[in-house]
Design a protein around this motif. Structure first.
Motif, PDB file in Angstrom:
ATOM      1  N   ARG A  42       0.192  -1.662   0.060  1.00 48.40           N
ATOM      2  CA  ARG A  42       0.399   0.688   0.262  1.00 48.40           C
ATOM      3  C   ARG A  42       0.739   1.331  -0.215  1.00 48.40           C
ATOM      4  O   ARG A  42       2.032   1.345   0.445  1.00 48.40           O
ATOM      5  CB  ARG A  42      -0.890   0.006   1.310  1.00 48.40           C
ATOM      6  N   THR A  44       0.642   5.650   0.961  1.00 47.37           N
ATOM      7  CA  THR A  44       0.075   7.107   1.074  1.00 47.37           C
ATOM      8  C   THR A  44       0.624   7.715   0.218  1.00 47.37           C
ATOM      9  O   THR A  44       1.873   7.902   1.011  1.00 47.37           O
ATOM     10  CB  THR A  44      -0.152   6.250   2.331  1.00 47.37           C
ATOM     11  N   ARG A  53      -4.358   6.559  -2.530  1.00 49.64           N
ATOM     12  CA  ARG A  53      -3.952   5.598  -1.510  1.00 49.64           C
ATOM     13  C   ARG A  53      -4.303   4.310  -2.178  1.00 49.64           C
ATOM     14  O   ARG A  53      -5.247   3.851  -1.964  1.00 49.64           O
ATOM     15  CB  ARG A  53      -4.738   5.134  -0.389  1.00 49.64           C
TER      16      ARG A  53
END
Length: 143
Positions: A42, A44, A53
């Motif tokens: 992930r 961000t 995101r």
């Protein structure tokens, strides 16, 4: 106060170069890997203008250092800056907006090396808790 590392998690704050037309600027991005989701990474991006995101598979991130990959929300390809530094260009799109940035290849290598220390390539399925995945899916459907 410094946060303690979480076992089974690799989190690395990277500075990426936002390639906005006419005004490139630096932007911070958190790259996150958790052994609970051994296939995914992930990211961000800390941008008030475009709070993206994206999630992508770790193998695509690793391949993007060497060759063009992607489609969908995230595409990436290796490149060189005008001063000859190796970077990976990432194009990210979503309902929140779009951005194109470059990330240091060296920083990505360090992040990926830390993830492969936790979960070596090809052993991801050994770390996958299918019962937990099903429970998360059922819980998210109920909400």
């Amino acid at each position: 106060m410094t946060a303690l590392p979480t076992p089974g998690v690799v989190s690395q704050l990277l500075t990426v170069r936002l390639l906005a037309p006419g005004r490139p600027s630096d932007l911070e991005a958190d790259f996150w890997y958790d052994v609970v989701e051994p296939y995914g990474v992930r990211i961000t991006f800390h941008s008030e203008a475009v709070p993206l995101r994206p999630e992508l598979d770790r193998s695509s991130l690793a391949r993007g250092v060497m060759e063009p990959v992607g489609g969908g929300r995230v595409s990436m390809w290796p490149s060189l800056t005008v001063d000859g530094r190796a970077v990976v260009v990432m194009s990210v799109s979503g309902p929140e907006g779009d951005l194109v940035c470059e990330v240091s290849t060296e920083q990505l290598h360090r992040f990926l090396a830390r993830t492969y220390t936790l979960v070596p390539a090809g052993t991801e399925s050994d770390h996958l808790d299918l019962d937990a995945v099903v429970e998360r899916l059922l819980t998210s459907d109920a909400q």
